[in-house]
Write a protein that holds these residues in place. Structure first.
Motif, PDB file in Angstrom:
ATOM      1  N   VAL A 135      23.783  81.558 103.573  1.00 48.57           N
ATOM      2  CA  VAL A 135      22.919  81.617 102.394  1.00 48.57           C
ATOM      3  C   VAL A 135      22.951  80.234 101.754  1.00 48.57           C
ATOM      4  O   VAL A 135      24.021  79.672 101.508  1.00 48.57           O
ATOM      5  CB  VAL A 135      23.313  82.770 101.435  1.00 48.57           C
ATOM      6  N   PHE A 136      21.744  79.695 101.553  1.00 52.89           N
ATOM      7  CA  PHE A 136      21.622  78.286 101.171  1.00 52.89           C
ATOM      8  C   PHE A 136      21.530  78.133  99.652  1.00 52.89           C
ATOM      9  O   PHE A 136      20.597  77.553  99.119  1.00 52.89           O
ATOM     10  CB  PHE A 136      20.424  77.658 101.886  1.00 52.89           C
ATOM     11  N   THR A 137      22.534  78.708  98.980  1.00 50.14           N
ATOM     12  CA  THR A 137      22.640  78.573  97.534  1.00 50.14           C
ATOM     13  C   THR A 137      23.412  77.290  97.230  1.00 50.14           C
ATOM     14  O   THR A 137      23.853  76.603  98.152  1.00 50.14           O
ATOM     15  CB  THR A 137      23.435  79.787  96.986  1.00 50.14           C
ATOM     16  N   MET A 138      23.618  77.016  95.945  1.00 51.06           N
ATOM     17  CA  MET A 138      24.503  75.910  95.579  1.00 51.06           C
ATOM     18  C   MET A 138      25.739  76.512  94.912  1.00 51.06           C
ATOM     19  O   MET A 138      25.601  76.938  93.763  1.00 51.06           O
ATOM     20  CB  MET A 138      23.788  74.952  94.640  1.00 51.06           C
ATOM     21  N   PRO A 139      26.901  76.623  95.513  1.00 53.84           N
ATOM     22  CA  PRO A 139      27.234  76.148  96.858  1.00 53.84           C
ATOM     23  C   PRO A 139      26.737  77.132  97.924  1.00 53.84           C
ATOM     24  O   PRO A 139      26.407  78.274  97.615  1.00 53.84           O
ATOM     25  CB  PRO A 139      28.766  76.143  96.825  1.00 53.84           C
ATOM     26  N   GLU A 140      26.732  76.647  99.170  1.00 52.48           N
ATOM     27  CA  GLU A 140      26.331  77.507 100.289  1.00 52.48           C
ATOM     28  C   GLU A 140      27.441  78.503 100.632  1.00 52.48           C
ATOM     29  O   GLU A 140      28.618  78.268 100.331  1.00 52.48           O
ATOM     30  CB  GLU A 140      26.072  76.646 101.532  1.00 52.48           C
ATOM     31  N   CYS A 141      27.063  79.588 101.276  1.00 54.31           N
ATOM     32  CA  CYS A 141      28.039  80.515 101.854  1.00 54.31           C
ATOM     33  C   CYS A 141      27.629  80.747 103.301  1.00 54.31           C
ATOM     34  O   CYS A 141      26.431  80.742 103.611  1.00 54.31           O
ATOM     35  CB  CYS A 141      28.016  81.864 101.153  1.00 54.31           C
ATOM     36  N   ALA A 142      28.617  81.003 104.153  1.00 56.96           N
ATOM     37  CA  ALA A 142      28.282  81.301 105.547  1.00 56.96           C
ATOM     38  C   ALA A 142      29.361  82.183 106.135  1.00 56.96           C
ATOM     39  O   ALA A 142      30.514  82.174 105.671  1.00 56.96           O
ATOM     40  CB  ALA A 142      28.175  80.003 106.351  1.00 56.96           C
TER      41      ALA A 142
END
Ligand code: FAD
Length: 443
Positions: free
Chosen positions: A336-343
């Motif tokens: 998920v390309f949020t700020m910050p990212e999660c993967a």
């Protein structure tokens, strides 16, 4: 008109498979009723990530003084029409690239409908082949609540040319949170409403919580354990939490509650088995039949339409399986390309517990990572889960800068069935974010 393979739908499932099949000398027809590239390129992965980049630039400029870069006005003005133009230009450039790749493929414009299991009609012309691949993707779903049709979906949000001052986002899954992060960075007041107890339901709960806290600190209001009961004109969202009813008002409402498979017309009368609207497939991606399977054709379904894993790279990998490649479909990274990212990749701690697996969990934060400290992005973590008896890596979960890129190292080790120690044994260059993945394994 006879081909070796007919593919319906030119998303990342369909067009990538068409290119690979044509590369093997097969005669391929690829039928598309909209734009080449499907949801991913036109209304999904690429336009959203282009917006993410503009959002990241906005935040960088706004926070520039903390890095010793002083701007005359540290409150950047967002020209959203220009942001949207850039997004459209990126999409157009990549779409042109897809058209180039498809040079050896017979691309047919129009809507495909099934006449029989082996025959497809497109605007009156009949196409047939011994192998047919359905790659028709998915469309946004809506909650079955009054007024649901008044809310925007991701399709409409991506076509906006100006920003609302405020938005309620229904759904804190990957799509909902990416838009929340982007719109917040552009100065929109964002409220997210989620039915589940935690955001990002398929992700590791600890990583999801860390992301939720981080988004809250950025000013996003997140209501979990909250059920939306109605949407009204004037953009009001009624919701209920612990027996209390609340009405949220905003200039816009986005419905981001998942996606539903899109079936080609005529399919439902063929006797292909569906599961909650998705085409059921076996591990070779072959569709299942109510009665006896037809003898003159093999029908496959790949990508979002089979509901197995609604990600672009999963669609492409499933197409590779149809062409005879071996792919470990249980090792599909997701980000998920949020700020910050999660993967994440593989199993979560909760899933391991449900399977009764004996696991070792290693965690490391980015607080001691030289690169992360230099970047000013330390509020992040890596969690790795390995099997005690085999040492094999079962899952990896990251919240932090470039998590979507970092996860690939763990995914590669898992795909190759290597022990977690393979990551620890590899010398990692310094200073890099990957050192934290190694630290989590060594813990
Ligand atoms: P699609 O890409 O949906 O393509 C299907 C194609 O079939 C469409 O072009 C459609 O027009 C065509 N079609 C349908 N019916 C017919 C018919 N009868 N005749 C002819 N053509 C037909 N995934 C990721 O991996 N990473 C991300 O960052 C990411 N971000 C996303 C962001 C958003 C906002 C959204 C909505 C999705 C995102 N996804 C992401 C999901 C990703 O877009 C999908 O998983 C992927 O596009 C699925 O590929 P597909 O080939 O199965 O179908």
């Amino acid at each position: 008109m006879t081909h070796d393979i007919i593919i319906i739908g030119a998303g990342p499932g369909g067009y990538e498979t068409a290119v690979a099949a044509a590369g093997r000398g097969l005669r391929v027809a690829l039928i598309e009723r909209g734009e080449l590239g499907g949801t991913c390129l036109n209304r999904g992965c690429i336009p959203t990530k282009t917006l993410c980049r503009s959002a990241e630039v906005a935040v960088t400029v706004r926070e520039a003084a903390a890095y010793g870069v002083e701007l005359p006005d540290d409150n950047p003005v967002i020209n959203y029409a220009a942001v949207a133009d850039r997004k459209d230009a990126v999409v157009a450039q990549l779409r042109e690239g897809v058209a180039q790749l498809l040079k050896g493929v017979d691309v047919v414009k129009g809507e495909a409908s099934f006449v029989s299991p082996a025959e497809i009609s497109v605007e009156g012309a009949i196409y047939s082949a011994p192998r047919i691949i359905i790659a028709t993707g998915s469309a946004p779903a809506r909650l079955p609540v009054p007024g649901a049709e008044l809310a925007m979906t991701s399709d409409e949000l991506l076509s906006m040319t100006s920003l609302p001052s405020s938005i309620v986002i229904i759904g804190a899954g990957v799509i909902g949170l990416e838009f929340a992060s982007v719109l917040n960075a552009f100065g929109v007041k964002v409220t997210v409403v989620e039915f589940c107890r935690e955001v990002l339901p398929p992700f590791d709960a600890e990583v999801a919580k860390r992301l939720r806290m981080s988004l809250k600190r950025r000013g996003i209001d997140i209501l979990t354990d909250t059920r939306v009961t109605a949407v009204e004109a004037g953009m009001k969202v009624t919701c209920e939490a612990k027996g209390k009813v609340k009405t949220l008002e905003a200039e816009a409402v986005l419905m981001a509650v998942g996606r539903r498979p899109v079936l080609p017309p005529g399919l439902e009368s063929l006797g292909i088995v569906l599961n909650r609207g998705a085409i059921m497939v076996d591990d070779d991606m072959k569709v299942q039949w109510d009665g006896k399977a037809p003898e003159d054709v093999t029908v496959y379904a790949i990508g979002d339409v089979n509901g197995r894993c609604m990600l672009a790279h999963a669609a492409t990998a499933q197409g590779e399986i149809v062409l005879g490649e071996k792919r470990a479909l249980d090792v599909i990274p997701s980000a998920v390309f949020t700020m910050p990212e999660c993967a994440m990749v593989g199993l979560t701690e909760e899933q391991c517990a449900a399977r009764g697996l004996d696991i070792k969990v290693g965690k490391a934060t980015f607080r001691a990572n030289g690169k992360a400290v230099a970047m000013g992005e330390t509020d992040c973590m890596v969690k790795v889960i390995s099997d005690v008896s085999t040492g094999r890596l079962l899952g990896c979960h990251i919240c932090g800068p470039h998590a979507a890129d970092l996860i690939q190292e763990a995914a590669t080790v898992m795909s190759a069935s290597l022990p977690a120690a393979a990551i620890a044994d590899a010398i990692h260059s310094h200073p890099t974010l990957g050192e934290t993945l190694r630290a989590a394994i060594l813990q």
